[in-house]
Design a protein around this motif. Structure first.
Motif, PDB file in Angstrom:
ATOM      1  N   LEU A  17       0.831  -1.204   0.000  1.00  0.00           N
ATOM      2  CA  LEU A  17       0.000   0.000   0.000  1.00  0.00           C
ATOM      3  C   LEU A  17       0.869   1.259   0.000  1.00  0.00           C
ATOM      4  CD1 LEU A  17      -2.613   1.628   0.311  1.00  0.00           C
ATOM      5  CD2 LEU A  17      -2.539   1.155   2.770  1.00  0.00           C
ATOM      6  N   MET A  18       1.879   1.272   0.863  1.00  0.00           N
ATOM      7  CA  MET A  18       2.765   2.435   0.923  1.00  0.00           C
ATOM      8  C   MET A  18       3.512   2.628  -0.389  1.00  0.00           C
ATOM      9  SD  MET A  18       3.968   5.022   2.534  1.00  0.00           S
ATOM     10  CE  MET A  18       3.650   4.859   4.291  1.00  0.00           C
ATOM     11  N   GLN A  19       3.963   1.521  -0.986  1.00  0.00           N
ATOM     12  CA  GLN A  19       4.682   1.623  -2.249  1.00  0.00           C
ATOM     13  C   GLN A  19       3.779   2.162  -3.350  1.00  0.00           C
ATOM     14  OE1 GLN A  19       8.086   0.980  -2.485  1.00  0.00           O
ATOM     15  NE2 GLN A  19       7.729   2.121  -4.366  1.00  0.00           N
ATOM     16  N   ALA A  20       2.515   1.764  -3.320  1.00  0.00           N
ATOM     17  CA  ALA A  20       1.565   2.285  -4.302  1.00  0.00           C
ATOM     18  C   ALA A  20       1.409   3.799  -4.158  1.00  0.00           C
ATOM     19  CB  ALA A  20       0.205   1.597  -4.137  1.00  0.00           C
ATOM     20  N   VAL A  21       1.330   4.266  -2.921  1.00  0.00           N
ATOM     21  CA  VAL A  21       1.223   5.703  -2.678  1.00  0.00           C
ATOM     22  C   VAL A  21       2.442   6.429  -3.241  1.00  0.00           C
ATOM     23  CG1 VAL A  21       1.158   7.494  -0.903  1.00  0.00           C
ATOM     24  CG2 VAL A  21      -0.244   5.447  -0.646  1.00  0.00           C
ATOM     25  N   LEU A  22       3.630   5.880  -2.983  1.00  0.00           N
ATOM     26  CA  LEU A  22       4.864   6.513  -3.451  1.00  0.00           C
ATOM     27  C   LEU A  22       4.935   6.513  -4.982  1.00  0.00           C
ATOM     28  CD1 LEU A  22       7.378   4.964  -0.893  1.00  0.00           C
ATOM     29  CD2 LEU A  22       6.420   7.258  -0.862  1.00  0.00           C
ATOM     30  N   ASP A  23       4.592   5.381  -5.593  1.00  0.00           N
ATOM     31  CA  ASP A  23       4.672   5.261  -7.051  1.00  0.00           C
ATOM     32  C   ASP A  23       3.731   6.252  -7.745  1.00  0.00           C
ATOM     33  OD1 ASP A  23       6.506   3.270  -6.746  1.00  0.00           O
ATOM     34  OD2 ASP A  23       5.110   1.622  -7.116  1.00  0.00           O
ATOM     35  N   VAL A  24       2.498   6.286  -7.273  1.00  0.00           N
ATOM     36  CA  VAL A  24       1.504   7.143  -7.930  1.00  0.00           C
ATOM     37  C   VAL A  24       1.814   8.616  -7.683  1.00  0.00           C
ATOM     38  CG1 VAL A  24      -0.945   7.735  -8.036  1.00  0.00           C
ATOM     39  CG2 VAL A  24      -0.255   5.344  -7.826  1.00  0.00           C
ATOM     40  N   THR A  25       2.325   8.937  -6.483  1.00  0.00           N
ATOM     41  CA  THR A  25       2.669  10.331  -6.183  1.00  0.00           C
ATOM     42  C   THR A  25       3.735  10.840  -7.140  1.00  0.00           C
ATOM     43  OG1 THR A  25       2.138  10.012  -3.849  1.00  0.00           O
ATOM     44  CG2 THR A  25       3.500  11.913  -4.412  1.00  0.00           C
ATOM     45  N   ILE A  26       4.710   9.993  -7.454  1.00  0.00           N
ATOM     46  CA  ILE A  26       5.802  10.381  -8.345  1.00  0.00           C
ATOM     47  C   ILE A  26       5.310  10.547  -9.780  1.00  0.00           C
ATOM     48  CG2 ILE A  26       7.987   9.605  -9.356  1.00  0.00           C
ATOM     49  CD1 ILE A  26       8.583   8.240  -6.677  1.00  0.00           C
ATOM     50  N   LYS A  27       4.421   9.656 -10.240  1.00  0.00           N
ATOM     51  CA  LYS A  27       4.029   9.617 -11.643  1.00  0.00           C
ATOM     52  C   LYS A  27       2.812  10.468 -11.975  1.00  0.00           C
ATOM     53  CE  LYS A  27       5.924   4.934 -12.107  1.00  0.00           C
ATOM     54  NZ  LYS A  27       5.620   3.515 -12.372  1.00  0.00           N
ATOM     55  N   LEU A  79      -7.200   0.775  -4.986  1.00  0.00           N
ATOM     56  CA  LEU A  79      -7.817   2.082  -5.197  1.00  0.00           C
ATOM     57  C   LEU A  79      -6.785   3.110  -5.665  1.00  0.00           C
ATOM     58  CD1 LEU A  79     -10.449   3.767  -4.847  1.00  0.00           C
ATOM     59  CD2 LEU A  79      -9.660   4.302  -2.529  1.00  0.00           C
ATOM     60  N   ILE A  80      -5.613   3.072  -5.055  1.00  0.00           N
ATOM     61  CA  ILE A  80      -4.574   4.046  -5.396  1.00  0.00           C
ATOM     62  C   ILE A  80      -4.015   3.781  -6.782  1.00  0.00           C
ATOM     63  CG2 ILE A  80      -2.242   4.803  -4.774  1.00  0.00           C
ATOM     64  CD1 ILE A  80      -3.219   4.276  -1.814  1.00  0.00           C
ATOM     65  N   ARG A  81      -3.809   2.508  -7.120  1.00  0.00           N
ATOM     66  CA  ARG A  81      -3.287   2.180  -8.458  1.00  0.00           C
ATOM     67  C   ARG A  81      -4.243   2.643  -9.564  1.00  0.00           C
ATOM     68  NH1 ARG A  81       2.081   0.981  -8.080  1.00  0.00           N
ATOM     69  NH2 ARG A  81       2.489  -0.467  -6.364  1.00  0.00           N
ATOM     70  N   LYS A  82      -5.530   2.729  -9.269  1.00  0.00           N
ATOM     71  CA  LYS A  82      -6.497   3.169 -10.266  1.00  0.00           C
ATOM     72  C   LYS A  82      -6.326   4.638 -10.640  1.00  0.00           C
ATOM     73  CE  LYS A  82     -10.216  -0.184  -9.448  1.00  0.00           C
ATOM     74  NZ  LYS A  82     -11.628  -0.358  -9.029  1.00  0.00           N
ATOM     75  N   LYS A 103     -12.455   9.032   1.423  1.00  0.00           N
ATOM     76  CA  LYS A 103     -13.308   8.092   2.148  1.00  0.00           C
ATOM     77  C   LYS A 103     -12.507   6.887   2.641  1.00  0.00           C
ATOM     78  CE  LYS A 103     -17.612   5.448   1.656  1.00  0.00           C
ATOM     79  NZ  LYS A 103     -18.718   5.065   0.733  1.00  0.00           N
ATOM     80  N   TYR A 104     -11.570   6.440   1.802  1.00  0.00           N
ATOM     81  CA  TYR A 104     -10.740   5.299   2.219  1.00  0.00           C
ATOM     82  C   TYR A 104      -9.891   5.659   3.435  1.00  0.00           C
ATOM     83  CZ  TYR A 104      -7.015   1.894   2.456  1.00  0.00           C
ATOM     84  OH  TYR A 104      -6.128   0.958   2.912  1.00  0.00           O
ATOM     85  N   GLU A 105      -9.279   6.854   3.408  1.00  0.00           N
ATOM     86  CA  GLU A 105      -8.460   7.257   4.551  1.00  0.00           C
ATOM     87  C   GLU A 105      -9.311   7.345   5.814  1.00  0.00           C
ATOM     88  OE1 GLU A 105      -5.451  10.787   6.094  1.00  0.00           O
ATOM     89  OE2 GLU A 105      -6.530  11.006   4.198  1.00  0.00           O
ATOM     90  N   ALA A 106     -10.535   7.855   5.667  1.00  0.00           N
ATOM     91  CA  ALA A 106     -11.437   7.948   6.820  1.00  0.00           C
ATOM     92  C   ALA A 106     -11.753   6.559   7.365  1.00  0.00           C
ATOM     93  CB  ALA A 106     -12.718   8.675   6.422  1.00  0.00           C
ATOM     94  N   SER A 107     -11.964   5.582   6.467  1.00  0.00           N
ATOM     95  CA  SER A 107     -12.265   4.216   6.921  1.00  0.00           C
ATOM     96  C   SER A 107     -11.059   3.598   7.611  1.00  0.00           C
ATOM     97  CB  SER A 107     -12.691   3.342   5.728  1.00  0.00           C
ATOM     98  OG  SER A 107     -11.607   3.120   4.841  1.00  0.00           O
ATOM     99  N   LEU A 108      -9.861   3.932   7.144  1.00  0.00           N
ATOM    100  CA  LEU A 108      -8.646   3.415   7.769  1.00  0.00           C
ATOM    101  C   LEU A 108      -8.501   3.974   9.185  1.00  0.00           C
ATOM    102  CD1 LEU A 108      -6.114   1.677   7.151  1.00  0.00           C
ATOM    103  CD2 LEU A 108      -4.980   3.766   6.427  1.00  0.00           C
ATOM    104  N   LEU A 109      -8.721   5.279   9.307  1.00  0.00           N
ATOM    105  CA  LEU A 109      -8.647   5.894  10.629  1.00  0.00           C
ATOM    106  C   LEU A 109      -9.728   5.333  11.552  1.00  0.00           C
ATOM    107  CD1 LEU A 109      -7.970   9.610   9.628  1.00  0.00           C
ATOM    108  CD2 LEU A 109      -6.407   8.071  10.808  1.00  0.00           C
TER     109      LEU A 109
END
Length: 542
Positions: A17-27, A79-82, A103-109
């Motif tokens: 999940l963290m890697q997906a966040v990093l990858d998408v943020t860069i691209k 969700l993030i890869r999408k 909404k996903y972040e809210a559900s995680l919290l």
């Protein structure tokens, strides 16, 4: 709690999940605001995940329910890869997906705030029972010792025992001798071992306590305590009582009573023998604790380790970063099997230089590249050279070093002053006069420079800057600002840059533009970009 986080599957899902966040943020730039916010949430969760998984492996607690959290992480990854499938011009779909991310972040919290709290309440009783049994067993073990202290082959000694040293240490021998000389000097009751986070202060303290000369002087009378962010003096004194044979822990009426009882304990049980108390990882705001523990006993000394400097204590030893040769040795140990280099040497040189002599950075980055193909090394070097932060792909390093910045929460002007230092080129002296001129306009500080000096001294005491302190007694604040300079360690500057670069470009207070040759940032030449309302612009052209 163990129901929710168990086994390696959860950790793997979290990492993906963290890697997906990093990858998408860069691209993809279109979701940076939402992903940066989610990344901050994940960073705060990461240490918790690691600690719980370690406990699960040690205690073998029940594992059902762990899959629920792992599935939540996998759902987030998908969700993030999408984000990468959504075209930049499709504003409606971008808006809809951004709402899904929120909404996903809210559900995680929600999961951690509700489900985890329920599990904590349930498992707390089990933990309490386990601790009670453990305490009873420890009491029996301690009571069977003949020498008055329970010491095993690893150096563990009761509740305040000296920890063992790491299996591989490099570059500290000369500094250890200097620190030892300062501590053993007559008339020195307190020594503060100070350095920024990740420099090896605790390792140095362990080396000192395991040194043959120190052990010959203090014997079993070395008490090693790790101090929490919110220390409890009475609990700390209780641990000392528990470390000495046959000592029933009294009930203290107050902190003053606890210190009095500790003094009597030392006088009665230790007598005239020298005593060394180590207070490891002391935080700013707890300095009074050091004074309280300073007892009027001959031969009694205190060693404090801290990422802060406490000016009221005369004797301070500042731990240095590793030189390049020692840095290479430490990095090889963690990056290669048996320390034998298996990639091109110039790649290793570049990565080590990027770690700036920090033992923590060398260890974390070295382990992350262990057994990785050479193409990963090339990618790392290229990304760093193109402006990507070392913190973007090393969450452990970020979480450890960011605690010094988090300690500035509630002191917004001081925190902003630290972040402003990242606007200046690395390895350059920053004129104090330039900072004064900026901060007079930005934060309405006095034009004479008094508050500029106050803030810089405070940042220096927190080991966040190196401030030149060579000045004449008859200089006023204005003259001082004209003649003196500030420098910042590379990793701390990069931390300031990293934190200033969070969120969308339109919403940042500081904008740092680094231009190499003709390689301009894409957003700078994009005519369709939204207006940027930054307060400070920094442009570096190689």
């Amino acid at each position: 709690m163990a129901d929710l986080v168990g086994g390696g599957a959860t950790g793997v899902a979290f990492d993906l999940l963290m890697q997906a966040v990093l990858d998408v943020t860069i691209k993809i730039a279109g979701f940076n605001s939402e992903l940066d916010h989610l990344k901050s949430t994940l960073i705060s969760i990461k240490p918790f995940i690691d600690d719980i998984e370690k406990l699960n492996r040690v205690l073998n607690w029940r594992q059902q329910g762990a899959e629920a959290l792992a599935n939540l992480f996998r759902e987030g990854e998908k969700l993030i890869r999408k984000c990468m499938e959504i075209r930049w011009w499709n504003a409606i779909k971008k808006y809809s997906h951004a709402k899904k991310l929120e909404k996903y972040e809210a559900s995680l919290l929600w999961f951690f705030q509700i489900n985890v709290q329920v599990e904590l309440s349930r498992d707390g009783k089990t933990v309490a029972v386990g601790v009670k049994v453990l305490e009873e067993k420890m009491d029996k073990i301690i009571s069977t010792q003949d020498n008055g202290r329970s010491v095993n082959s690893n150096g563990f000694s009761g509740w305040c025992g000296v920890p063992g040293v790491p299996d591989f240490v490099v570059g500290l021998d000369a500094q250890l001798q200097e620190l030892k000389g300062m501590l053993l000097k007559d008339g020195v009751p307190i020594v503060v071992l100070s350095a920024p986070g990740g420099c090896g202060k605790t390792t140095m303290a362990k080396l000192l306590c395991n040194d043959d000369e120190i052990k010959g002087i203090y014997g079993n009378n070395i008490f090693f305590q790790t101090v929490s962010r919110a220390p409890n003096l009475q609990l700390m004194v209780q641990k000392v009582f528990q470390s000495i044979k046959n000592q029933q822990v009294p009930i203290f009426q107050s902190d003053e009573d606890a210190i009095y009882q500790l003094e009597q304990l030392f006088l009665q049980q230790v007598g005239q023998a020298p005593i060394l108390l180590v207070l490891d990882d002391m935080w700013s705001g707890s300095e009074s604790l050091i004074d309280q523990f300073l007892l009027p006993i001959h031969g009694y000394k205190i060693l404090v380790t801290s990422r802060f400097v406490f000016p009221q204590f005369e004797w301070t030893y500042k731990l240095n970063m590793l030189n390049h040769q020692d840095a290479m040795t430490l990095f090889h140990h963690h990056a290669f099997k048996d320390g034998i280099c298996t990639v091109q040497k110039h790649l290793v040189e570049e990565v080590v230089r990027g770690c700036s002599g920090s033992p923590l950075a060398l260890t974390v980055v070295g382990r992350s590249l262990y057994r990785q193909p050479q193409v990963n090394w090339i990618s790392t070097v290229q990304n760093w050279s193109q402006g990507q932060s070392i913190y973007d792909t090393n969450m452990v390093l970020l979480s450890r070093l960011k605690t010094s910045l988090d300690a500035l929460d509630g002191m917004e002007v001081l925190k902003n002053c630290f972040l402003d230092l990242g606007l200046f080129p690395e390895d350059q002296r920053i004129p104090v006069a330039a900072l004064k001129d900026m901060w007079v306009e930005l934060y309405n500080l006095d034009e004479g420079g008094m508050y500029t000096l106050i803030y810089l001294h405070e940042l220096s005491n927190r080991n966040l800057v190196n401030l030149t302190l060579v000045r004449k007694d008859d200089q006023d604040a204005n003259d001082y600002c004209k003649e003196h300079f500030v420098m910042q360690h590379d990793l701390l500057r990069e931390l300031a840059v990293h934190q200033s670069s969070q969120g969308s470009i339109e919403g940042r207070e500081r904008l740092i533009v680094e231009i190499n040759g003709n390689a301009f940032p894409e957003w700078l030449t994009d005519r369709n970009h939204q207006p940027i309302n930054v307060r400070i612009l920094s442009i570096t052209t190689g």
